[in-house]
Write a protein that holds these residues in place. Structure first.
Motif, PDB file in Angstrom:
ATOM      1  N   TYR A   1       0.721  -1.124  -0.337  1.00  0.00           N
ATOM      2  CA  TYR A   1      -0.356   0.438   0.271  1.00  0.00           C
ATOM      3  C   TYR A   1       0.876   1.174  -0.166  1.00  0.00           C
ATOM      4  O   TYR A   1       0.156   2.227   0.080  1.00  0.00           O
ATOM      5  CB  TYR A   1      -0.729   0.289   0.925  1.00  0.00           C
ATOM      6  CG  TYR A   1      -0.389  -0.177   2.572  1.00  0.00           C
ATOM      7  CD1 TYR A   1       0.377   0.603   2.876  1.00  0.00           C
ATOM      8  CD2 TYR A   1      -0.752  -1.398   2.971  1.00  0.00           C
ATOM      9  CE1 TYR A   1       1.054   0.190   4.172  1.00  0.00           C
ATOM     10  CE2 TYR A   1      -0.139  -1.643   4.689  1.00  0.00           C
ATOM     11  CZ  TYR A   1       0.610  -0.741   4.969  1.00  0.00           C
ATOM     12  OH  TYR A   1       1.267  -1.338   6.395  1.00  0.00           O
TER      13      TYR A   1
ATOM     14  N   LEU B   1      -6.273  -2.936  -0.586  1.00  0.00           N
ATOM     15  CA  LEU B   1      -7.808  -2.457  -1.550  1.00  0.00           C
ATOM     16  C   LEU B   1      -7.265  -2.595  -3.112  1.00  0.00           C
ATOM     17  O   LEU B   1      -6.611  -1.774  -3.787  1.00  0.00           O
ATOM     18  CB  LEU B   1      -8.291  -0.998  -1.154  1.00  0.00           C
ATOM     19  CG  LEU B   1      -9.364  -0.743  -1.806  1.00  0.00           C
ATOM     20  CD1 LEU B   1     -10.597  -2.009  -0.945  1.00  0.00           C
ATOM     21  CD2 LEU B   1      -9.395   0.356  -2.049  1.00  0.00           C
TER      22      LEU B   1
ATOM     23  N   TYR C   1      -9.424  -4.092   4.085  1.00  0.00           N
ATOM     24  CA  TYR C   1      -9.502  -3.376   4.036  1.00  0.00           C
ATOM     25  C   TYR C   1      -8.323  -2.183   4.210  1.00  0.00           C
ATOM     26  O   TYR C   1      -8.185  -1.329   5.201  1.00  0.00           O
ATOM     27  CB  TYR C   1      -9.132  -3.030   2.407  1.00  0.00           C
ATOM     28  CG  TYR C   1     -10.031  -2.065   2.232  1.00  0.00           C
ATOM     29  CD1 TYR C   1      -9.841  -0.696   2.737  1.00  0.00           C
ATOM     30  CD2 TYR C   1     -11.798  -1.549   2.683  1.00  0.00           C
ATOM     31  CE1 TYR C   1     -10.914   0.675   2.830  1.00  0.00           C
ATOM     32  CE2 TYR C   1     -12.817  -1.019   2.900  1.00  0.00           C
ATOM     33  CZ  TYR C   1     -11.959   0.278   2.666  1.00  0.00           C
ATOM     34  OH  TYR C   1     -12.658   1.839   2.889  1.00  0.00           O
TER      35      TYR C   1
ATOM     36  N   SER D   1      -6.136   0.870   3.398  1.00  0.00           N
ATOM     37  CA  SER D   1      -6.235   2.208   2.350  1.00  0.00           C
ATOM     38  C   SER D   1      -4.488   2.243   1.864  1.00  0.00           C
ATOM     39  O   SER D   1      -3.672   1.597   1.728  1.00  0.00           O
ATOM     40  CB  SER D   1      -6.333   3.254   2.469  1.00  0.00           C
ATOM     41  OG  SER D   1      -6.446   4.409   1.517  1.00  0.00           O
TER      42      SER D   1
ATOM     43  N   GLU E   1      -8.606   3.360  -6.192  1.00  0.00           N
ATOM     44  CA  GLU E   1      -9.152   3.145  -4.561  1.00  0.00           C
ATOM     45  C   GLU E   1     -10.571   3.538  -4.840  1.00  0.00           C
ATOM     46  O   GLU E   1     -12.002   3.648  -4.299  1.00  0.00           O
ATOM     47  CB  GLU E   1      -7.804   3.131  -3.686  1.00  0.00           C
ATOM     48  CG  GLU E   1      -8.257   3.953  -3.174  1.00  0.00           C
ATOM     49  CD  GLU E   1      -8.054   4.009  -1.691  1.00  0.00           C
ATOM     50  OE1 GLU E   1      -7.942   4.798  -0.346  1.00  0.00           O
ATOM     51  OE2 GLU E   1      -6.978   3.409  -1.215  1.00  0.00           O
TER      52      GLU E   1
ATOM     53  N   ARG F   1     -13.606   1.383  -3.858  1.00  0.00           N
ATOM     54  CA  ARG F   1     -14.493   1.622  -2.504  1.00  0.00           C
ATOM     55  C   ARG F   1     -15.876   1.950  -2.726  1.00  0.00           C
ATOM     56  O   ARG F   1     -16.905   1.257  -1.890  1.00  0.00           O
ATOM     57  CB  ARG F   1     -14.177   2.801  -1.662  1.00  0.00           C
ATOM     58  CG  ARG F   1     -12.618   3.289  -0.975  1.00  0.00           C
ATOM     59  CD  ARG F   1     -12.137   4.481  -0.087  1.00  0.00           C
ATOM     60  NE  ARG F   1     -11.435   5.015  -0.233  1.00  0.00           N
ATOM     61  CZ  ARG F   1     -10.611   4.292   1.422  1.00  0.00           C
ATOM     62  NH1 ARG F   1     -12.020   4.122   1.953  1.00  0.00           N
ATOM     63  NH2 ARG F   1      -9.985   5.105   1.594  1.00  0.00           N
TER      64      ARG F   1
ATOM     65  N   GLU G   1     -12.429  -0.448   6.637  1.00  0.00           N
ATOM     66  CA  GLU G   1     -11.344  -0.278   6.431  1.00  0.00           C
ATOM     67  C   GLU G   1     -11.122  -0.049   7.479  1.00  0.00           C
ATOM     68  O   GLU G   1     -11.221   0.469   8.800  1.00  0.00           O
ATOM     69  CB  GLU G   1     -10.975   1.307   5.790  1.00  0.00           C
ATOM     70  CG  GLU G   1     -10.168   2.400   5.796  1.00  0.00           C
ATOM     71  CD  GLU G   1      -9.509   3.166   5.364  1.00  0.00           C
ATOM     72  OE1 GLU G   1      -8.724   4.032   5.552  1.00  0.00           O
ATOM     73  OE2 GLU G   1     -11.213   4.135   4.827  1.00  0.00           O
TER      74      GLU G   1
ATOM     75  N   SER H   1      -7.121   0.646   9.779  1.00  0.00           N
ATOM     76  CA  SER H   1      -5.768   2.327   9.431  1.00  0.00           C
ATOM     77  C   SER H   1      -4.888   1.445   8.906  1.00  0.00           C
ATOM     78  O   SER H   1      -4.068  -0.162   9.736  1.00  0.00           O
ATOM     79  CB  SER H   1      -6.053   3.542  11.009  1.00  0.00           C
ATOM     80  OG  SER H   1      -5.816   2.793  11.771  1.00  0.00           O
TER      81      SER H   1
END
Length: 623
Positions: free
Chosen positions: A75, A517, A534, A536, A543, A547, A558, A560
């Motif tokens: 990510y 994601l 997921y 981010s 993305e 979403r 989500e 973090s």
């Protein structure tokens, strides 16, 4: 002889492009004669990624046909190195294009080009005077353009040494738009050559087809919220006919102009489907047993399964000749803990380590040569640990280390006793003390009582002991460190999936999936009604469409980065499971009864539509 020959150009960037290319190629190749076409897949992605369609007759050619975004982690994005890759590719573009045109016209005599986000495929088709179809939910002109965003992708805290090393190696610095714009124009011009857009779910604006919204894509997003602006979201709800489209790019040197207008046609999800048997109790148990999950974890009424996948899967079906290799647990006896390697030019006890030479391995595919540029480690460089778990961390492939918290409680309401370290409260002062003293000590006592950590607030990987986790994407090095009967540093209830596990089946038996994601994972979660937790990827503009797809057709929660890396997963897992439980149960019931298999029918209709469009285009346009 097939009546139509397709060349299918597939971007080498990631899991989603490859799985959906293989899915659509398979739909085309399942058509009966005389409609069954010939399909040639061209990509820098490895051949085994397309195993499903190759088994049906697709032919594969490895070629470096597009640049890729450099991702040090699943990510994270290295903006500077990504731009260096793009510049290097554009320097070679004309030579690559010439070779592709000759191959299309003289070697395979292609009738049409399909392209999954590889702009060079559309350019080559136009130069070869054959039509091209873009099959995607986003394009890389938007992705590269977004590298100019002022949003800085920096974690809130860098308490772990490994994370500090990573940040020192890859500072997130926006690329000036003045530098990006002329580079992005090359990509945009390639997509402009496409004649038809088959728009997949999870889409964002495709600026090479619709005139609005225009590039740069950084203007589509509010940097304060990292969400599309309201007008961009509103535009995504418009039907394709509401957009003003750019006119077609004429074939170079053709005697007549293209007579048919460009089009945008929405299409269903392209995804590899799980085996129908995996939804039956017997089929589920057989699949779990084949990958080494103990029988007492097979009953979905008593055991829930978390799939942990941040990329790195091997895209092969289980062997027809026998069961796939069972899952494994890693032994702590095999090797000492290996800490993250020192960053290039970082000082160590033995002096200064030189920067490693640039190599093709940085891209994930040996066929893409990464040009020299700012140092940019891969996840294997920065967070390399030959074991999936140490006494303090989990090292999920493709992701940074996650802290191993205290053991998962036995149940949501019954947990082991914990020894909590607390401060000593001074004795209550004598009543003769001042009001100020009494107030002071009473305040301290109240603060201590309020600040005592509650068990439910402590980080947990899994909600309770009824859950197990199956980790995907392990490297061969990690896999080979297993020893039968050895003690493992993996948390209780964690298992390692075989490297050749068929991911649609694993996703189908899972109750929740945790990962990055990306289209491939989102599509398989939506298809199997598996809730998705997921992490981010804020510098991937794709993305925003994914979403939206999860909001409309799936269940997405989500997590973090801080929570992921702290090992505090349980809350998001519980939320996702609760929100998606009804849809998951209905999916299992319907597919077990044989009434939920719709993807094959959708795929056949799509394949026939592509055949008809190509035939019409060939008769209506001059080539």
């Amino acid at each position: 002889m097939p009546s139509i020959t397709f060349a299918y150009y597939c971007s080498g960037h990631g899991y989603g492009h490859a799985t959906r290319v293989s899915a659509l190629a398979s739909h085309l190749l399942r058509l009966p004669e005389p409609d069954r076409p010939a399909v040639y897949i061209v990509s820098s992605a490895p051949k085994h990624v397309f195993a499903d369609s190759i088994l049906l007759g697709a032919r594969y050619r490895n070629a470096n046909i597009d640049p890729v975004i450099v991702q040090p982690l699943a990510y994270r994005v290295d903006r500077q190195r990504s731009v260096a890759v793009l510049k290097s590719f554009l320097e070679k573009k004309d030579a690559i294009l010439e070779a592709e045109v000759e191959w299309l016209r003289e070697i395979i005599h292609a009738d049409c080009v399909l392209s999954d986000a590889a702009f060079l495929g559309c350019l080559a088709a136009n130069a070869a005077r054959i039509p091209s179809i873009l099959v995607t939910n986003f394009t890389f002109d938007s992705v590269y353009s977004y590298l100019s965003t002022t949003l800085i992708d920096t974690p809130a805290s860098l308490k772990d040494t490994a994370h500090s090393h990573f940040e020192a190696l890859v500072p997130d610095i926006p690329v000036p738009l003045a530098e990006l714009a002329p580079l992005v124009e090359h990509i945009h011009a390639g997509y402009r050559c496409a004649d038809l857009l088959l728009r997949l779910p999870g889409y964002i604006p495709i600026p090479s087809f619709a005139t609005t919204p225009p590039l740069p894509s950084s203007e589509w997003v509010d940097p304060l919220t990292n969400r599309f602006r309201a007008d961009i979201f509103a535009s995504l709800d418009n039907p394709p006919t509401a957009f003003t489209l750019y006119p077609p790019i004429q074939y170079h040197g053709a005697l007549r102009k293209k007579s048919l207008p460009r089009q945008i046609i929405p299409i269903p999800l392209l995804v590899r489907s799980p085996s129908p048997s995996v939804y039956s109790p017997i089929g589920r148990s057989q699949f779990l047993q084949s990958i080494g999950i103990p029988p007492h974890h097979h009953n979905p009424d008593s055991t829930k399964i978390l799939i942990v996948s941040f990329g790195g899967q091997v895209f092969r079906r289980p062997s027809r000749s026998g069961s796939p290799t069972p899952s494994r647990r890693i032994s702590r006896e095999l090797s000492p803990v290996r800490r993250p390697v020192s960053p290039p030019n970082f000082r160590t006890a033995r002096g200064i380590l030189p920067s490693p030479p640039s190599s093709a391995k940085s891209s994930g595919f040996p066929h893409l040569q990464i040009p020299p540029g700012p140092p940019s480690p891969s996840e294997h460089d920065v967070f390399k640990a030959p074991r999936l778990a140490t006494t303090s961390h989990l090292w999920i492939p493709g992701a940074p280390p996650a802290v191993k918290p205290l053991p998962t409680p036995i149940s949501p309401t019954r947990s082991p006793t914990l020894e909590l370290q607390t401060k000593t409260i001074p004795p209550t002062p004598d009543q003769s003390g001042s009001t100020y003293d009494r107030a002071y000590f009473d305040f301290e006592r109240e603060e201590e009582e309020d600040s005592s950590p509650k068990l439910e607030d402590l980080p947990r990987l899994l909600p309770d002991s009824s859950w197990i986790a199956i980790v995907c994407g392990v490297s061969k090095e990690q896999w080979n460190l297993d020893a039968d009967g050895g003690e493992s540093d993996l948390p209780e209830g964690f298992f390692v999936a075989p490297r050749d596990v068929y991911m649609p089946n694993l996703t189908a038996v899972g109750d929740v999936l945790l990962g990055k994601l990306g289209y491939g994972t989102v599509a398989e979660c939506v298809d199997s009604s598996t809730p998705f937790v997921y992490v981010s990827r804020p510098l991937f503009i794709e993305e925003h469409g994914l979403r939206r797809l999860l909001d409309h057709d799936g269940t997405g929660v989500e997590l973090s980065r801080d929570s992921y890396e702290a090992g505090d997963w349980a809350g998001a897992i519980e939320t996702a499971c609760m929100q998606g439980q009804g849809a998951k149960e209905a999916k299992r019931k319907d597919d077990a009864a044989g009434v939920g298999q719709k993807r094959e029918e959708e795929g056949e209709r799509l394949a026939r539509m592509i055949i008809r469009w190509t035939e019409k285009r060939g008769s209506g346009d001059c080539a």
